[in-house]
Design a protein around this motif. Structure first.
Motif, PDB file in Angstrom:
ATOM      1  N   ILE A  14       0.809  -1.314   0.036  1.00  0.00           N
ATOM      2  CA  ILE A  14       0.064  -0.045  -0.223  1.00  0.00           C
ATOM      3  C   ILE A  14       0.903   1.308  -0.063  1.00  0.00           C
ATOM      4  N   ASP A  35      11.919   0.332   6.740  1.00  0.00           N
ATOM      5  CA  ASP A  35      11.038  -1.081   6.659  1.00  0.00           C
ATOM      6  C   ASP A  35      11.866  -2.091   7.474  1.00  0.00           C
ATOM      7  N   LEU A  70       2.667   2.225   8.030  1.00  0.00           N
ATOM      8  CA  LEU A  70       2.080   1.364   7.143  1.00  0.00           C
ATOM      9  C   LEU A  70       2.532  -0.125   7.061  1.00  0.00           C
ATOM     10  N   VAL A  72       2.138  -4.106   8.860  1.00  0.00           N
ATOM     11  CA  VAL A  72       1.008  -4.856   9.077  1.00  0.00           C
ATOM     12  C   VAL A  72       0.127  -4.982  10.180  1.00  0.00           C
ATOM     13  N   ALA A  75       1.781  -5.226  13.858  1.00  0.00           N
ATOM     14  CA  ALA A  75       2.594  -4.140  14.314  1.00  0.00           C
ATOM     15  C   ALA A  75       2.093  -2.879  14.439  1.00  0.00           C
ATOM     16  N   VAL A  79       4.586  -0.122  16.747  1.00  0.00           N
ATOM     17  CA  VAL A  79       5.282   0.719  15.965  1.00  0.00           C
ATOM     18  C   VAL A  79       4.956   2.422  16.442  1.00  0.00           C
ATOM     19  N   GLU A  93      -2.137   3.017   8.821  1.00  0.00           N
ATOM     20  CA  GLU A  93      -3.380   2.275   7.891  1.00  0.00           C
ATOM     21  C   GLU A  93      -4.163   1.488   9.009  1.00  0.00           C
ATOM     22  N   LYS A  94      -5.436   1.358   8.627  1.00  0.00           N
ATOM     23  CA  LYS A  94      -6.262   0.467   9.539  1.00  0.00           C
ATOM     24  C   LYS A  94      -5.848  -0.964   9.588  1.00  0.00           C
ATOM     25  N   PHE A 165      -1.047 -12.196   6.232  1.00  0.00           N
ATOM     26  CA  PHE A 165      -1.605 -11.285   7.452  1.00  0.00           C
ATOM     27  C   PHE A 165      -3.159 -11.161   7.464  1.00  0.00           C
ATOM     28  N   ASP A 176     -10.150  -6.268   8.341  1.00  0.00           N
ATOM     29  CA  ASP A 176      -9.692  -5.729   7.350  1.00  0.00           C
ATOM     30  C   ASP A 176     -10.177  -4.790   6.472  1.00  0.00           C
TER      31      ASP A 176
HETATM   32  N1  LIG Z   1      -2.574  -3.681   0.317  1.00  0.00           N
HETATM   33  C1  LIG Z   1      -3.613  -3.013   0.213  1.00  0.00           C
HETATM   34  O1  LIG Z   1      -4.291  -2.698  -0.889  1.00  0.00           O
HETATM   35  C2  LIG Z   1      -4.037  -2.420   1.398  1.00  0.00           C
HETATM   36  C3  LIG Z   1      -4.952  -1.291   1.331  1.00  0.00           C
HETATM   37  C4  LIG Z   1      -5.620  -0.491   2.187  1.00  0.00           C
HETATM   38  C5  LIG Z   1      -4.783  -0.667   3.417  1.00  0.00           C
HETATM   39  N2  LIG Z   1      -4.259  -1.769   3.800  1.00  0.00           N
HETATM   40  C6  LIG Z   1      -3.410  -1.867   5.091  1.00  0.00           C
HETATM   41  O2  LIG Z   1      -1.823  -1.295   4.921  1.00  0.00           O
HETATM   42  C7  LIG Z   1      -1.287  -2.016   5.848  1.00  0.00           C
HETATM   43  C8  LIG Z   1       0.039  -2.628   4.965  1.00  0.00           C
HETATM   44  O3  LIG Z   1      -0.435  -3.514   4.110  1.00  0.00           O
HETATM   45  P1  LIG Z   1       0.195  -4.016   2.829  1.00  0.00           P
HETATM   46  O4  LIG Z   1      -0.585  -4.536   1.671  1.00  0.00           O
HETATM   47  O5  LIG Z   1       1.197  -2.792   2.502  1.00  0.00           O
HETATM   48  O6  LIG Z   1       1.336  -5.030   3.505  1.00  0.00           O
HETATM   49  P2  LIG Z   1       2.537  -5.648   3.022  1.00  0.00           P
HETATM   50  O7  LIG Z   1       2.792  -6.822   3.943  1.00  0.00           O
HETATM   51  O8  LIG Z   1       2.749  -5.531   1.543  1.00  0.00           O
HETATM   52  O9  LIG Z   1       3.538  -4.440   3.889  1.00  0.00           O
HETATM   53  C9  LIG Z   1       3.872  -4.236   4.991  1.00  0.00           C
HETATM   54  C10 LIG Z   1       5.498  -3.923   5.147  1.00  0.00           C
HETATM   55  O10 LIG Z   1       5.570  -3.413   6.551  1.00  0.00           O
HETATM   56  C11 LIG Z   1       7.021  -4.001   6.963  1.00  0.00           C
HETATM   57  N3  LIG Z   1       6.866  -4.179   8.510  1.00  0.00           N
HETATM   58  C12 LIG Z   1       6.219  -5.015   9.268  1.00  0.00           C
HETATM   59  N4  LIG Z   1       6.266  -4.808  10.536  1.00  0.00           N
HETATM   60  C13 LIG Z   1       7.200  -3.841  10.394  1.00  0.00           C
HETATM   61  C14 LIG Z   1       7.965  -3.365  11.608  1.00  0.00           C
HETATM   62  N5  LIG Z   1       7.690  -3.739  12.961  1.00  0.00           N
HETATM   63  N6  LIG Z   1       8.737  -2.293  11.339  1.00  0.00           N
HETATM   64  C15 LIG Z   1       8.932  -1.776  10.274  1.00  0.00           C
HETATM   65  N7  LIG Z   1       8.398  -2.450   9.098  1.00  0.00           N
HETATM   66  C16 LIG Z   1       7.684  -3.342   9.363  1.00  0.00           C
HETATM   67  C17 LIG Z   1       7.087  -5.335   6.226  1.00  0.00           C
HETATM   68  O11 LIG Z   1       8.261  -5.707   6.036  1.00  0.00           O
HETATM   69  C18 LIG Z   1       6.310  -4.939   4.977  1.00  0.00           C
HETATM   70  O12 LIG Z   1       7.237  -4.112   3.949  1.00  0.00           O
HETATM   71  C19 LIG Z   1      -2.108  -3.141   6.255  1.00  0.00           C
HETATM   72  O13 LIG Z   1      -2.491  -2.676   7.746  1.00  0.00           O
HETATM   73  C20 LIG Z   1      -3.237  -3.246   5.440  1.00  0.00           C
HETATM   74  O14 LIG Z   1      -4.496  -3.581   6.241  1.00  0.00           O
HETATM   75  C21 LIG Z   1      -3.465  -2.426   2.670  1.00  0.00           C
END
Ligand SMILES: NC(=O)c1ccc[n+]([C@@H]2O[C@H](COP(=O)([O-])OP(=O)(O)OC[C@H]3O[C@@H](n4cnc5c(N)ncnc54)[C@H](O)[C@@H]3O)[C@@H](O)[C@H]2O)c1
Length: 383
Positions: A14, A35, A70, A72, A75, A79, A93-94, A165, A176
């Motif tokens: 995201i 990250d 942003l 998971v 975290a 975080v 993010e939610k 996740f 989610d």
């Molecule tokens: N992908 C989507 O379309 C989407 C849409 C809306 C909301 N979201 C929300 O956004 C958030 C992230 O989703 P995503 O799809 O990008 O996930 P993702 O798994 O692609 O990315 C998450 C990133 O966070 C990093 N990370 C995890 N724990 C960490 C920590 N303690 N410190 C630093 N970095 C850390 C991971 O290494 C990873 O690169 C989630 O809460 C999800 O619900 C995602």
């Protein structure tokens, strides 16, 4: 005009929406990203021309005022606590957290430190959702009495590159996708008072069909089919169905029934779409959304459909609100209320009773008419 410096922690799927959204605005600027996986931060840093840092170095940068989290769901709270303890505002993010108790600690720490917490979704800023709220406020469907919510599909393992996740604590269709729907309901109807639910797991093991993890098995930890009831402080009650076990259906995302008419609200995962209204037993008519900002399609979805997607406007609103000394709309308080509601479906199912919602929350202020898409170009700021 002061440009607010932003840091991004979590450079996954995201994050592109936030890097691109920030690049379209002169109100904020992404200074650095970090990250757990340094290579992920480096890749986004190169793509978007920002600095890649460790989490610690990003949090030590005195110029960074807001950190966008942003990571998971598991975290989100730890975080966010790190960010607040570094003296910075956080927008995440939610859902606010994978666990309500941890979310409460985040809000308490922010209050103690006099810092802001903002939380997605910000899709309720969208033209269609603000127009639907306005129609209710103007009494066009009378007093809201009932309604339905349907968020139904067949899961996430077919598109996300790392979908595990979604099926662990903090995921599932309720935590989610539920935030988009409950937040829009609160935007339209105000706070929730009681929740009841029944939940089940449709398929205890999911097999990933997307690349690069195709064939990987995921043990499902959270309910994937949830049916429930929501009672609002204004007296309305709505049914909710949320599932990742449904191949096909024919239900609208949100319907609201009032004493004088009915309202169909488009998918609150996006900002646009056309809300429809029927006064008494009249024909469905499209609501005019053109006076509201954030309704013009600005990208195409995977299937080629045009869509209005202004994710990050919640961050812009928070940055502006800090300068103006007013409340921001996508607030931690709203997100905490929404999370308590979302968790209540499973609690109700497990405990066999209605759950009373305790965290207070007001409706966020309506987005003013005319504060347009040009907020990205900083021509006008959100009032
Ligand atoms: N992908 C989507 O379309 C989407 C849409 C809306 C909301 N979201 C929300 O956004 C958030 C992230 O989703 P995503 O799809 O990008 O996930 P993702 O798994 O692609 O990315 C998450 C990133 O966070 C990093 N990370 C995890 N724990 C960490 C920590 N303690 N410190 C630093 N970095 C850390 C991971 O290494 C990873 O690169 C989630 O809460 C999800 O619900 C995602």
């Amino acid at each position: 005009m002061t440009v607010t410096q932003i840091g991004i922690i979590g450079c996954g799927n995201i994050s592109d929406a936030y890097f691109k959204g920030a690049a379209n605005s002169q109100l904020i600027q992404v200074k650095a990203c970090a990250d757990l996986r340094p290579e992920a931060a480096k890749a986004k840093a190169e793509l978007y021309g920002v600095q890649a840092l460790s989490v610690e170095a990003l949090l030590a940068d005195p110029e960074i005022e807001i950190v966008v989290n942003l990571t998971v769901p598991a975290a989100h709270a730890p975080v966010s606590m790190q960010i607040l303890n570094a003296g910075k505002h956080v927008y995440l993010e939610k859902p606010l957290s994978a666990q309500l108790a941890a979310a409460r600690e985040v809000i308490a720490l922010a209050n103690t430190k006099g810092l802001r917490v903002g939380c997605a979704p910000d899709t309720f800023f969208g033209a269609s959702h603000q127009a639907a709220r306005r129609a209710i406020d103007e009494g066009r469907i009378g007093r809201a009495v009932g309604g339905t919510v349907a968020v139904l599909s067949h899961g996430m393992e077919h598109w996300h590159p790392n979908p595990e996740f979604f099926f662990k604590r903090g995921g599932g269709p309720i935590l989610d996708l539920g935030p988009y729907y409950i937040t829009q309901l609160v935007n339209m109807l105000g706070p929730v008072t009681r929740v009841s639910g029944i939940t089940t797991i449709g398929n205890p093991v999911r097999v990933v069909t997307s690349e690069p993890l195709k064939g990987t098995k995921i043990e499902v930890e959270v309910p994937t089919t949830v049916n429930g009831l929501l009672e609002f402080a204004n007296g309305a009650n709505l049914t909710l169905s949320a599932s990742w076990d449904v191949w096909r259906h024919q239900r609208a995302p949100i319907e609201v029934y009032g004493t004088e008419g009915s309202l169909l609200v488009p998918d609150p995962n996006f900002f646009g779409g056309t809300p429809m209204i029927s006064e008494r037993d009249g024909e469905w008519k499209a609501l005019d959304i053109s006076a509201h900002p954030f309704g013009i399609s600005n990208r195409t979805k995977g299937n080629g459909d045009p869509v209005a997607d202004y994710r990050i406007v919640g961050v812009l609103d928070m940055a502006t609100a800090i300068r103006q000394g007013r409340a921001h709309r996508a607030s931690g308080k709203l997100a905490l209320h929404v999370l308590e509601v979302l968790e209540a479906f499973e609690r109700s199912s497990n405990e066999g009773r209605h759950i009373v919602i305790e965290s207070p929350c007001d409706r966020p202020d309506a987005v003013p008419l005319g504060a347009g898409e040009e907020v990205f170009g900083a021509a006008r700021e959100l009032a």
